[in-house]
Design an enzyme around this catalytic site. Structure first.
Site, PDB file in Angstrom:
ATOM      1  N   TRP B 339      -7.771  -6.381  -2.946  1.00  0.00           N
ATOM      2  CA  TRP B 339      -7.066  -6.677  -1.695  1.00  0.00           C
ATOM      3  C   TRP B 339      -8.040  -7.149  -0.618  1.00  0.00           C
ATOM      4  O   TRP B 339      -7.637  -7.697   0.404  1.00  0.00           O
ATOM      5  CB  TRP B 339      -6.267  -5.460  -1.226  1.00  0.00           C
ATOM      6  CG  TRP B 339      -7.098  -4.279  -0.738  1.00  0.00           C
ATOM      7  CD1 TRP B 339      -8.230  -3.783  -1.302  1.00  0.00           C
ATOM      8  CD2 TRP B 339      -6.840  -3.468   0.412  1.00  0.00           C
ATOM      9  NE1 TRP B 339      -8.697  -2.701  -0.597  1.00  0.00           N
ATOM     10  CE2 TRP B 339      -7.864  -2.477   0.466  1.00  0.00           C
ATOM     11  CE3 TRP B 339      -5.869  -3.465   1.399  1.00  0.00           C
ATOM     12  CZ2 TRP B 339      -7.914  -1.501   1.465  1.00  0.00           C
ATOM     13  CZ3 TRP B 339      -5.927  -2.485   2.388  1.00  0.00           C
ATOM     14  CH2 TRP B 339      -6.939  -1.523   2.412  1.00  0.00           C
ATOM     15  N   ASP B 340      -9.338  -6.912  -0.846  1.00  0.00           N
ATOM     16  CA  ASP B 340     -10.368  -7.311   0.105  1.00  0.00           C
ATOM     17  C   ASP B 340     -10.158  -8.748   0.578  1.00  0.00           C
ATOM     18  O   ASP B 340     -10.291  -9.048   1.764  1.00  0.00           O
ATOM     19  CB  ASP B 340     -11.758  -7.190  -0.549  1.00  0.00           C
ATOM     20  CG  ASP B 340     -12.095  -5.766  -0.944  1.00  0.00           C
ATOM     21  OD1 ASP B 340     -11.203  -5.089  -1.474  1.00  0.00           O
ATOM     22  OD2 ASP B 340     -13.238  -5.329  -0.732  1.00  0.00           O
ATOM     23  N   GLU B 468      -8.407   6.537   0.251  1.00  0.00           N
ATOM     24  CA  GLU B 468      -8.496   6.970  -1.152  1.00  0.00           C
ATOM     25  C   GLU B 468      -8.824   8.456  -1.297  1.00  0.00           C
ATOM     26  O   GLU B 468      -8.917   8.967  -2.408  1.00  0.00           O
ATOM     27  CB  GLU B 468      -9.523   6.101  -1.903  1.00  0.00           C
ATOM     28  CG  GLU B 468      -9.001   4.691  -2.108  1.00  0.00           C
ATOM     29  CD  GLU B 468     -10.056   3.714  -2.602  1.00  0.00           C
ATOM     30  OE1 GLU B 468     -11.250   3.975  -2.381  1.00  0.00           O
ATOM     31  OE2 GLU B 468      -9.674   2.679  -3.176  1.00  0.00           O
ATOM     32  N   LYS B 576     -10.621   8.558   4.369  1.00  0.00           N
ATOM     33  CA  LYS B 576     -11.837   7.878   3.913  1.00  0.00           C
ATOM     34  C   LYS B 576     -12.118   6.665   4.785  1.00  0.00           C
ATOM     35  O   LYS B 576     -13.266   6.353   5.080  1.00  0.00           O
ATOM     36  CB  LYS B 576     -11.655   7.432   2.458  1.00  0.00           C
ATOM     37  CG  LYS B 576     -12.890   6.808   1.843  1.00  0.00           C
ATOM     38  CD  LYS B 576     -12.605   6.286   0.441  1.00  0.00           C
ATOM     39  CE  LYS B 576     -13.834   5.629  -0.166  1.00  0.00           C
ATOM     40  NZ  LYS B 576     -13.494   4.791  -1.336  1.00  0.00           N
TER      41      LYS B 576
END
Lengths: 677, 677
Positions: B339-340, B468, B576
């Protein structure tokens, strides 16, 4: 499904034309708990070193850093026959015959129409170092018979991934020969096991008057039949006996003396003494079975087979090994030890063999330090037992969702040990071993639960129950209740230690405040209930799952994960195997009769029985709760699971030992055994 | 942390005594989007084929069945110098100089006190087939200079496991040479890539007047300097130019003509034209930076570096590749696309390069069939994009919790494509490509959500959000809202297709009832809220997590998973990386200002920033919502992440491309660029 076994009261037989049949090789597995071998035929002409498993309890080798497989050892079940220097041609059916009463396996067949061959083997249950084979060949006297015998060193492992839908074809040899000596009628080969550096010695001795023994440079010998030139048209009988003593650098509680007489008959006689005594305790009650079962003859054999294999897969004298999910019959699950032993198999040994039961409990005690290390690695306190483990007590499970999340194992270990102590009132074991384990596991649980912001509820977050189709969930009931049981035992243990063993009490640094915290946790662990019905349920997310037509999801007995992926299954309102139901067989006293029957009505229709553990647990629940018709139905399903290869994996994966344990449990409560509840 | 770079307005330099420095090799990475090479020194005396990465976009090879790695190709960045037949001794600092304005990299150093060496290289941004190198050696005329040059074929991969705490030391060679031709001043080597059967051709040509070229049997040439016997005490200058044309059997949209003139200067001039035009569009607004930043000089260089590497890591003409998480700078994450690209990098290309942006969207369109197969494999409908993917659109993520559960990627792809269409009003792309993808992804979501028994709430069970550390949870807010956005686009697409393209409408078999079901689903997807405060929250289990002192969990900037395991982290009330916060930067219009500020107050203090994506997203949120001091704080943290090696992984893992994209985003909204919002 396979229906080609011949079931006689004390024998399982098969007549077939195939040398190779992985189902038969699983069924005709034979062992003595310490050593075991799949039921393949030493004379088979093909070389299939992978499936030809010879296993020694506790012998694991590394297949990748810190991950082991159960070593398929170099095997002395290896004899190649040449007739006039050529391989023979099979001209009869092969008769396989497993004698359950005397624990001996026989193969008979004919080559080239006239040459009759009989191979017998057993694993001494009296001196568990020894495997004994005898070969008898009847051939026309003018025919030259040669045998290549010795040790097949091409045995290797083909590690099966934990993930049930992945396959592997790469093989790996885990035993490297480091020395070889030939001497008169014997050879001694020593092997080093990869990664774990175990040393295995196989000493093979041939006794024969009918063959001349010739040594080779390898771990092989040639046997040339000594022909009788006078009587060229008669039939001559040639025979040889083959004794293999297997030792390991990790041996414990083993005799190191040489047997007085090395002879088939001598070993066999002592072996029979063992089995006579075993069956006196362990046999079934055939009168009851005849009375209650339509197919009583088959039921009698199947139940005996079941008991037989429970005996043959437990290394009863060794407190440093447990029993793999497939015993000594296969490398499936890398030969690892699971809750299968503690929850499903232990009851059999508890009832029939105190020493075996104690050693199985000692295995867990001996791995308490490894469990401490594991908890620390997970940034938690106390001791946490691994989901899968092998020789050193480390986690061997490689799939994150199971290995990290199916954590009830730690409470299962405590449950098992407590059952041993209750059964034998072994106070020494309790005070000197069990209490410490109870306390360390309680410490683990206290660090693993998460209090919510009210401070009144401690949730078990991100867990997985015995129902492995539950996804990753909160508050699995089975786990929560088993943990409460664990905590209660720890609280009592702390109090008993304070009174009876202050040294240990102080060494463990037990404080009043932590006992209070366990006590508070025990009360604050919730029991999940369905928000609509108020009934006890599997976990906090079960009520959110999607209803599904099970008959479509699972049209036959093979596991639905073969056609529907785990990811999809976890969102269906189904259970993979007994979960709430299982809990209620283990701690029935915590639930009212009404609660138990409600759970049965709620969950029995939702169960896919995709684990081989499931049918038998349902049988057990049904018999414990007086649901007689269902008890009979599930018992029969479970009993023939391997014998009829119901789930189409007996050949590929080995015997389902935990299923066998649970069948014994059900049979025991059904009164089908000599031993009565 | 590293602080040894010299930052000048258009240059990044380093002076050091080390040939080898993996941090420098990442920072001095140079490429043209299609080809790229880590910044190692061709003359370095050691052979370290693993780190010396030469990468070609889209070139993956199989490391195990169906799993690929980004191939570290045989590399023409390989020149070994001998002085009087002996290796030289480094007697100066090595000066590395990356010229951002002209996209060229230079190394300079001295050997044996008197021999000055300069190596220049660039990757033509005009003709992306070519890598160009020039070497200049100044040496006393009585010294003999020999060069071994050509292609280093020992390049290999050392696949990095997905699991961030596992390590690997085993290397694997994925390129097998299948042919080699030497001809005059050039050599042509062809390679076959393991598993994917790609063919790569490297044609290397040497131009020089100062050396005699000698061919070998390998992909190497020897260059012997032509000495000038007359002037033995003077300094002689020797130089050679090295041109490497790299082609692949998967090339697309590439010229196949031979360049008119093969010369360093000719390539360089055209390359400069490209870069002049690029910087005209993409450069920063230095006036504003000087005004607003204390360390404005460094900020200017860092931001230019950031933009420079975004340009140099995108194969802008190729609709069959995307941009790996580490671009062309490292094999970390097996070079896979995440998805970056869709969420973090695309905005830069959208604003500055329509063709690149369109091709990045086309990459997803081109993999729609693979996404359909993936959905089917998961027993679901429609199309589901993989978390990690490479050349064929299949799932490359091997960890179950992420690969199976972090499913927002599918909605992220739709979000990205819609942004492209909105920006350029590309109706052809919309009707002929995007609509089908919107519809197939909506079908996926309808099959992936689970209605509860009330029939009014559709839950996203067993999912994982951008955070995450959330475990496996229910109803991640980010995912749910992105899915609603996806559904709304699908509903509109169905209506538009019905009107403008009935052929596709019919081919896709769209029914009114399914449109109704999407519409109902869109309304029935819940937004998780904290049960006490009523505020929007990450997911349904977030409120159950344990409060923790973050300063103890994470005393410095290195990721906390190095000291606390994932299993433990998931039960702490931390995030995170930006999750709710991130959502509100992407779809701010769906939330009131109050909701946004509340989320910031709730989650900014709980963020560990253990992902390199996190600082920049916080900067972006802060600037979008007028929290100026925090915007500056997070922007500076993010901007120097790789330049100062803040997380101690720039060398080991390569450049953090998504972080760079998100920094550009923040800079854009902060008005730091020529291009204004």
């Amino acid at each position: 499904m396979r229906k080609d076994l011949i079931l006689e009261p004390w024998h399982i037989k098969m007549r077939s034309n195939d040398w190779v049949d992985d189902y038969a090789e699983t069924i005709f597995f034979l062992g003595n708990g310490r050593i075991g071998c799949r039921g393949y035929i030493p004379f088979e002409p093909e070389n299939r070193p992978i499936q030809q498993g010879l296993f020694l309890a506790g012998t694991f080798g590394e297949i990748k850093p810190r991950i082991t497989d159960f070593v398929n050892l170099p095997t002395p079940v290896f004899d190649r026959i040449l007739i006039n220097n050529k391989p023979g041609r099979l001209t009869s059916e092969i008769v396989r015959d497993l004698d359950l009463e005397h624990s001996i396996l026989t193969f008979e067949f004919t080559l080239n129409d006239t040459i009759q061959i009989k191979a017998e083997r057993f694993f001494s249950s009296d001196d568990v170092r020894f495997m004994i084979q005898r070969f008898t060949i009847k051939a026309p006297s003018n025919v030259s018979i040669t045998i290549d015998t010795g040790i097949n060193e091409e045995s290797c492992n083909c590690p099966v991934p934990d993930d049930q839908v992945k396959e592997n074809t790469e093989t790996i040899n885990l035993s490297k020969r480091i020395s070889l000596t030939h001497h008169n009628d014997s050879l001694i080969a020593k092997y080093l096991i990869t990664g774990t550096h175990l040393k295995i010695t196989e000493q093979l001795t041939i006794h024969t008057n009918d063959f001349e023994i010739k040594h080779t440079n390898e771990a092989l010998m040639h046997l040339d039949a000594i022909m009788n030139p006078a009587a060229s048209n008669d039939i001559t009988t040639y025979s040889y006996e083959k004794f293999t003593q297997i030792n390991s650098s990790r041996d414990i509680n083993l005799s190191d003396s040489t047997p007085d007489v090395i002879s088939f008959q001598n070993f066999y006689n002592k072996h029979l003494d063992f089995w006579k005594e075993k069956w006196d305790i362990c046999d079934i009650d055939s009168n009851i079975i005849v009375k209650e079962f339509e197919n009583s003859a088959k039921t009698i054999t199947a139940l005996r087979y079941n008991i037989f294999q429970l005996i043959n897969n437990c290394s009863r004298l060794d407190p440093t090994v447990s029993i793999g999910a497939r015993g000594l019959t296969h490398t499936r699950y890398k030969g690892c030890y699971f809750w299968d032993t503690d929850i499903f198999m232990l009851p059999f040994y508890l009832a029939t063999d105190k020493e075996a039961a104690k050693n199985l409990c000692m295995y867990r005690i001996n791995n308490l330090d490894a469990a401490r290390d594991y908890a620390k690695k997970l940034n938690l306190s106390g001791a946490r037992f691994p989901w899968m483990t092998s020789f050193d007590g480390s986690e061997q499970c490689e799939t994150w969702d199971i290995g990290c999340s199916e954590i009830h194992i730690t409470a299962d270990v405590v449950y098992a040990i407590n059952n041993y102590i209750q059964k034998y009132n072994d106070q020494d074991f309790y005070i000197n071993h069990a209490t410490e384990l109870y306390i360390e596991t309680a410490r683990y649980w206290l660090s693993r639960y998460t209090y919510d912001s009210t401070g009144n509820t401690a949730n078990l977050l991100f867990c997985k129950g015995p129902d492995e189709y539950c996804g990753i969930t909160t508050n699995n009931l089975f786990t929560n209740v088993m943990v409460q049981h664990n905590l209660r035992l720890a609280i009592k243990a702390a109090s008993d230690l304070k009174q009876d063993n202050t040294k240990t009490y102080n060494r463990l640094g037990i404080s009043d405040s932590e006992i209070k915290a366990w006590s508070r946790l025990e009360k604050d662990i919730p029991w999940p209930r369905d928000p609509e019905s108020g009934h006890l349920t599997t976990d906090d997310t079960f009520h959110l799952l999607e209803k599904v037509d099970i008959s479509k999801l699972k049209p036959d007995d093979s596991a639905s994960y073969h056609t529907t992926c785990f990811d999809r299954l976890q969102r269906y309102k189904v259970v993979k195997q007994a979960d709430v139901i299982l809990l209620m067989t283990r701690l029935p006293e915590l639930f009212s009769k009404k609660e138990r029957l409600t759970a049965w009505n709620d969950f029995e229709p939702l169960c896919l029985h995709d684990s081989t553990l499931s049918f038998a647990s349902h049988a057990l629940f049904a018999v414990q709760n007086g649901i007689t018709d269902k008890a009979m139905y599930y018992f029969s399903k479970a009993l023939f699971l391997d014998i009829y290869d119901v789930m189409n994996n007996t050949g590929k994966e080995g015997l389902h030992m935990a299923g066998m344990g649970e069948i014994w449990n059900a049979a025991y409560f059904m009164g089908l055994l000599k031993l009565k509840p």
